[in-house]
Scaffold this motif. Structure first.
Motif, PDB file in Angstrom:
ATOM      1  N   TRP A  38      -5.827  41.169 119.002  1.00 31.27           N
ATOM      2  CA  TRP A  38      -6.464  42.361 119.783  1.00 31.27           C
ATOM      3  C   TRP A  38      -7.761  42.506 119.454  1.00 31.27           C
ATOM      4  CZ3 TRP A  38      -3.217  43.464 115.996  1.00 31.27           C
ATOM      5  CH2 TRP A  38      -3.491  44.528 115.105  1.00 31.27           C
ATOM      6  N   ASN A  39      -8.897  42.821 120.064  1.00 31.53           N
ATOM      7  CA  ASN A  39     -10.115  43.203 119.651  1.00 31.53           C
ATOM      8  C   ASN A  39     -10.217  44.774 119.447  1.00 31.53           C
ATOM      9  OD1 ASN A  39     -11.326  40.475 120.234  1.00 31.53           O
ATOM     10  ND2 ASN A  39     -11.441  40.969 122.332  1.00 31.53           N
ATOM     11  N   THR A  40     -10.892  45.083 118.283  1.00 31.13           N
ATOM     12  CA  THR A  40     -10.947  46.346 117.925  1.00 31.13           C
ATOM     13  C   THR A  40     -11.938  46.430 116.745  1.00 31.13           C
ATOM     14  OG1 THR A  40      -9.666  48.358 117.115  1.00 31.13           O
ATOM     15  CG2 THR A  40      -9.096  45.928 116.205  1.00 31.13           C
ATOM     16  N   SER A  41     -12.016  47.515 116.045  1.00 29.78           N
ATOM     17  CA  SER A  41     -13.153  47.523 114.933  1.00 29.78           C
ATOM     18  C   SER A  41     -12.299  48.107 113.758  1.00 29.78           C
ATOM     19  CB  SER A  41     -14.061  48.749 115.468  1.00 29.78           C
ATOM     20  OG  SER A  41     -14.795  48.350 116.758  1.00 29.78           O
ATOM     21  N   VAL A  42     -12.961  47.838 112.615  1.00 28.66           N
ATOM     22  CA  VAL A  42     -12.645  48.264 111.187  1.00 28.66           C
ATOM     23  C   VAL A  42     -13.532  49.361 110.707  1.00 28.66           C
ATOM     24  CG1 VAL A  42     -11.011  46.607 110.504  1.00 28.66           C
ATOM     25  CG2 VAL A  42     -13.536  46.744 110.231  1.00 28.66           C
ATOM     26  N   PHE A  43     -12.902  50.628 110.216  1.00 21.91           N
ATOM     27  CA  PHE A  43     -14.098  51.732 109.765  1.00 21.91           C
ATOM     28  C   PHE A  43     -13.970  51.883 108.473  1.00 21.91           C
ATOM     29  CE2 PHE A  43     -12.130  52.217 113.851  1.00 21.91           C
ATOM     30  CZ  PHE A  43     -13.064  52.581 114.618  1.00 21.91           C
ATOM     31  N   PRO A  44     -15.222  52.259 107.990  1.00 28.94           N
ATOM     32  CA  PRO A  44     -15.356  52.226 106.289  1.00 28.94           C
ATOM     33  C   PRO A  44     -14.834  53.564 105.889  1.00 28.94           C
ATOM     34  CG  PRO A  44     -17.400  52.636 107.355  1.00 28.94           C
ATOM     35  CD  PRO A  44     -16.471  52.116 108.717  1.00 28.94           C
ATOM     36  N   GLN A  45     -14.493  53.502 104.543  1.00 31.49           N
ATOM     37  CA  GLN A  45     -13.990  54.781 103.979  1.00 31.49           C
ATOM     38  C   GLN A  45     -14.561  54.912 102.519  1.00 31.49           C
ATOM     39  OE1 GLN A  45     -11.767  57.127 105.453  1.00 31.49           O
ATOM     40  NE2 GLN A  45     -12.239  55.859 107.191  1.00 31.49           N
ATOM     41  N   GLU A  46     -14.937  56.061 102.028  1.00 33.64           N
ATOM     42  CA  GLU A  46     -15.160  56.183 100.883  1.00 33.64           C
ATOM     43  C   GLU A  46     -16.438  55.102 100.148  1.00 33.64           C
ATOM     44  OE1 GLU A  46     -12.079  56.826  97.957  1.00 33.64           O
ATOM     45  OE2 GLU A  46     -10.912  57.525  99.462  1.00 33.64           O
ATOM     46  N   ALA A  47     -17.476  55.259 100.870  1.00 33.40           N
ATOM     47  CA  ALA A  47     -18.631  54.295 100.498  1.00 33.40           C
ATOM     48  C   ALA A  47     -18.612  53.025 100.750  1.00 33.40           C
ATOM     49  CB  ALA A  47     -19.222  54.639  99.325  1.00 33.40           C
ATOM     50  N   GLN A  48     -17.631  52.661 101.885  1.00 30.45           N
ATOM     51  CA  GLN A  48     -17.195  51.041 101.965  1.00 30.45           C
ATOM     52  C   GLN A  48     -16.726  50.660 101.093  1.00 30.45           C
ATOM     53  OE1 GLN A  48     -20.889  49.244 103.261  1.00 30.45           O
ATOM     54  NE2 GLN A  48     -21.024  50.311 105.258  1.00 30.45           N
ATOM     55  N   SER A  49     -15.854  51.191 100.226  1.00 33.78           N
ATOM     56  CA  SER A  49     -15.082  50.310  99.130  1.00 33.78           C
ATOM     57  C   SER A  49     -13.700  50.044  99.989  1.00 33.78           C
ATOM     58  CB  SER A  49     -14.687  51.295  97.904  1.00 33.78           C
ATOM     59  OG  SER A  49     -14.115  52.679  98.281  1.00 33.78           O
ATOM     60  N   GLU A  50     -13.214  51.071 100.981  1.00 31.71           N
ATOM     61  CA  GLU A  50     -12.171  50.656 101.840  1.00 31.71           C
ATOM     62  C   GLU A  50     -12.559  50.719 103.181  1.00 31.71           C
ATOM     63  OE1 GLU A  50      -9.061  53.240  98.756  1.00 31.71           O
ATOM     64  OE2 GLU A  50      -9.541  53.880 100.730  1.00 31.71           O
ATOM     65  N   TRP A  51     -11.595  49.861 104.038  1.00 30.60           N
ATOM     66  CA  TRP A  51     -11.894  49.615 105.303  1.00 30.60           C
ATOM     67  C   TRP A  51     -10.460  49.670 106.149  1.00 30.60           C
ATOM     68  CZ3 TRP A  51     -16.542  48.539 108.109  1.00 30.60           C
ATOM     69  CH2 TRP A  51     -17.595  48.470 107.255  1.00 30.60           C
ATOM     70  N   ILE A  52     -10.539  50.817 107.121  1.00 30.40           N
ATOM     71  CA  ILE A  52      -9.302  50.930 107.808  1.00 30.40           C
ATOM     72  C   ILE A  52      -9.116  50.113 109.207  1.00 30.40           C
ATOM     73  CG2 ILE A  52      -8.138  52.695 108.738  1.00 30.40           C
ATOM     74  CD1 ILE A  52      -8.356  53.038 105.841  1.00 30.40           C
ATOM     75  N   LEU A  53      -8.155  49.722 109.250  1.00 28.06           N
ATOM     76  CA  LEU A  53      -7.758  49.120 110.642  1.00 28.06           C
ATOM     77  C   LEU A  53      -6.431  49.961 111.536  1.00 28.06           C
ATOM     78  CD1 LEU A  53      -7.657  46.937 113.039  1.00 28.06           C
ATOM     79  CD2 LEU A  53      -6.102  45.683 111.432  1.00 28.06           C
ATOM     80  N   LEU A  54      -6.770  50.664 112.341  1.00 22.15           N
ATOM     81  CA  LEU A  54      -5.616  51.380 113.101  1.00 22.15           C
ATOM     82  C   LEU A  54      -4.688  50.376 113.899  1.00 22.15           C
ATOM     83  CD1 LEU A  54      -7.746  54.130 114.611  1.00 22.15           C
ATOM     84  CD2 LEU A  54      -6.444  54.236 112.583  1.00 22.15           C
TER      85      LEU A  54
END
Length: 105
Positions: free
Chosen positions: A65-81
């Motif tokens: 699927w097409n989606t986006s990932v989102f940065p967390q904590e100054a881009q040291s983590e990225w979240i995929l829902l």
């Protein structure tokens, strides 16, 4: 040619004020790759996606699927829902580990 990231990650359940979400978190080298891609995109196009997101094509098992990932904590983590539709299609439950592939768009 698009860059691809693959990692074996556990599915996490997160309870928020507006509902329950399921997600996977990219850390380490994968997070660095995503942050670098976001920076290059910003330098090339002069803008970033909403909330600093990066557009991707995600794949877990046979589901893509097409989606986006989102940065967390100054881009040291990225979240995929991970949507309920994907969870049902791949028979996922919180705590399950799966290979997750992102093609950076």
């Amino acid at each position: 040619m698009s860059e691809t990231i693959t990692a074996r990650l556990p599915l996490t359940r997160w309870q928020g004020d507006r509902g329950t979400y399921h997600l996977v978190t990219f850390r380490g080298a994968e997070a660095e790759t995503l942050a670098g891609h976001a920076l290059m995109h910003k330098l090339e196009f002069g803008k970033r996606g909403g909330f600093g997101s990066v557009k991707v094509m995600a794949r877990i098992g046979a589901t893509t699927w097409n989606t986006s990932v989102f940065p967390q904590e100054a881009q040291s983590e990225w979240i995929l829902l991970v949507s309920r539709k994907v969870m049902r299609a791949e028979d996922l439950a919180p705590g399950d580990e799966r290979d997750v592939t992102l093609r950076l768009l």
